[in-house]
Enzyme design. Structure first.
Site: not given
Ligand SMILES: NC(=O)C1=CN([C@@H]2O[C@H](COP(=O)(O)OP(=O)(O)OC[C@H]3O[C@@H](n4cnc5c(N)ncnc54)[C@H](O)[C@@H]3O)[C@@H](O)[C@H]2O)C=CC1
Ligand SMILES: O=C(O)/C=C/C=C(\O)C(=O)O
Length: 486
Positions: A390, A178, A254, A288
């Protein structure tokens, strides 16, 4: 208008519901394709196809045949390099100079590296004594885990999707992918390459759609999926972890980061500036592993801030085809709203805006794009959301420190623990600090230097598990011990 369909059991198919959503080019805001949104029916068809393929030719294939096919997949990506490059850059807006060096080559390498690895990594064996003196022999064998649900993000779409699909297939699993709703194209295109390379139908399946209450959630709720691998936001990771708990399915996550860069006065300043520039601004800050918190030893603080400002102001903002551009747009206008809300918050919290802080003026044909200025702040309190959340944009906050202990404490002060970069020419110090940083990946005097054999993943709220090298083999296989009494 081009339509992007699901790839299920070796065929491109539309959604039974007829529901479509827009695929938008973030460089100009124009719709480039209509994407079929998968429902429970499409997810179920994909999972069934994947399960059948496990029992079919894929499951029966020798390791040699399987790995030869995966090499052909890698070759197929390279043969259609320009097509993949064009598609990735249209979906993300990223500079072609970046995607041609990182995204597409890694998309191909992910198949070759893990195909070679599964052939060459041995398993354990132990001889043991038994009371009758005859002994016993234990040996371990790897078996595929089964059907793997792959849920991938939009920042490095082909790279991160194949980072999961490559080892999953090398280990003999089948997959249902997906991809992010923002970047469906290269995942769809890979279906053609799989077919041409001779991957049997049902081994690689793709269902498009959104996350919650859409294809993503339906995939994680499907009881016939044996494990999930996901890269994306920490909150989404929690939702996927909960869904996977039903049926005790394995996960590899992750997740987000708020990575610290530590710049010591004994660093090579040229290297520290070059590396911090890349780690804060590459891919428009949407990596990231990127550095959003920079801690600099006080004696070189002003020099560092001045030089980083100068370098950031030298970045060339532009669309993928601009060979000189090294900063593209953000992935979407929606994501720009999020990033700009932090730009505002920084001002509200009393930051000094060293550079940037707004939206650049772009030529009229690009005015609808998700452009933002690369931005540097100083002077924020440690508890400002700009320093703790973040942001995933081209920005960083720089703060001075006085001692090594303080730098380590600051780096470890958040619930994230993905990556960190240490800049120091004192190698003893670098080792000492690296050993104390709470993160899964530490770079010393570098950033994003990747050896695919190394463990990759985050600690604390930045992830669960490791992929890369033998760690991918651990996740994508069930290890079975066979004990033979002699
Ligand atoms: N590589 C990374 O670490 C990434 C981090 N992010 C962070 O996440 C923030 C939000 O971006 P999003 O695209 O919304 O990230 P996200 O984590 O929600 O999306 C990543 C993938 O997960 C899927 N997903 C979302 N909700 C799901 C659910 N309930 N069940 C199953 N699948 C689901 C999405 O459709 C997409 O394929 C970004 O601003 C950034 O901070 C986003 C993308 C990549
Ligand atoms: O595997 C790599 O080299 C890169 C990984 C980057 C991410 O996981 C990310 O940005 O999410």
């Amino acid at each position: 208008m081009k339509e992007i369909k699901h790839y299920i059991n070796g065929q491109y198919v539309g959604s039974a519901s007829g529901k479509l959503f827009d695929n938008v080019n973030p460089a100009n805001g124009k719709v480039i394709a209509k994407v079929h949104e998968g429902g429970r029916d499409e997810v179920d068809a994909a999972v069934r196809a994947a399960r059948a393929a496990l029992k079919g030719p894929w499951g029966k294939m020798t390791l040699d045949e399987r790995t030869r096919i995966l090499h052909r997949v890698a070759d197929g990506i390279n043969e259609r390099f320009e097509e993949f490059l064009e598609a990735e850059c249209l979906d993300t807006g990223k500079p072609k100079s970046l995607a041609s060096h990182i995204d597409i080559p890694r998309g191909a390498a992910n198949f070759k590296v893990f195909a070679d690895m599964i052939k060459n990594v041995p398993t354990e064996s132990f001889e043991m004594a038994t009371p009758d003196g005859a002994g016993a022999l234990n040996y371990a064998v790897r078996r595929p885990k089964g059907v793997i649900g792959v849920i991938s993000p939009w920042n490095l779409p082909l790279l991160l999707m194949t980072w999961k699909v490559g080892p999953a297939l090398a280990c003999g699993n089948t997959v249902v992918v997906k991809p992010s709703e923002e970047t469906p194209t290269t995942t769809a295109l890979l279906g053609e390459v799989m077919k041409e390379a001779g991957v049997p139908d049902g081994v690689y399946n793709v269902v498009h759609g959104f996350g919650g209450d859409s294809a993503g959630a339906y995939l994680t709720e499907h009881p016939q999926v044996d494990g999930f691998t996901f890269t994306g936001e920490t909150g989404t990771g929690e939702v996927i972890m909960k869904a996977a708990a039903k049926g005790i399915r394995d996960i590899s996550l992750e997740l987000g980061g708020k990575n610290a860069g530590l710049v010591f006065a004994d660093c090579d300043m040229d290297k520290a500036i070059e590396g911090t520039m890349r780690s804060a601004f590459a891919n428009c800050g949407q990596v990231c592993l990127g550095t959003e918190r920079v801690y600099v030893e006080r004696s070189v603080f002003d020099e560092f801030v001045g030089r980083l400002k100068e370098a950031a102001e030298g970045l060339k903002i532009g669309p993928p085809d601009d060979a000189e551009a090294n900063l593209g747009p953000l992935v979407s206008l929606e994501h720009r709203e999020k990033v700009l809300s932090y730009y505002q918050k920084a001002v509200d919290d009393g930051a000094t805006v060293v550079t940037g802080g707004g939206v650049p003026e772009m030529p009229s044909e690009l005015a609808g794009g998700a452009w933002v200025e690369p931005t540097i702040w100083t002077g924020l309190p440690d508890d400002s959301a700009v320093v703790t959340d973040e942001i995933f944009g081209p920005c960083c906050h720089i703060r001075p420190f006085d001692t090594e202990e303080e730098a380590i404490e600051l780096a470890n002060s958040l619930p994230y623990g993905l990556a960190s970069a240490i800049w120091s020419e004192n190698i003893t110090r670098a080792h000492r600090v690296a050993g104390q940083i709470e993160a899964g990946i530490i770079w010393v005097n570098s950033w994003f230097l990747r050896d695919l054999r190394t463990p990759f993943g985050g600690s604390k709220q930045s992830g669960v598990g490791r992929e890369g090298g033998v760690h991918s083999l651990e996740f994508y296989t069930e290890m079975k011990n066979i004990c033979v009494k002699l």
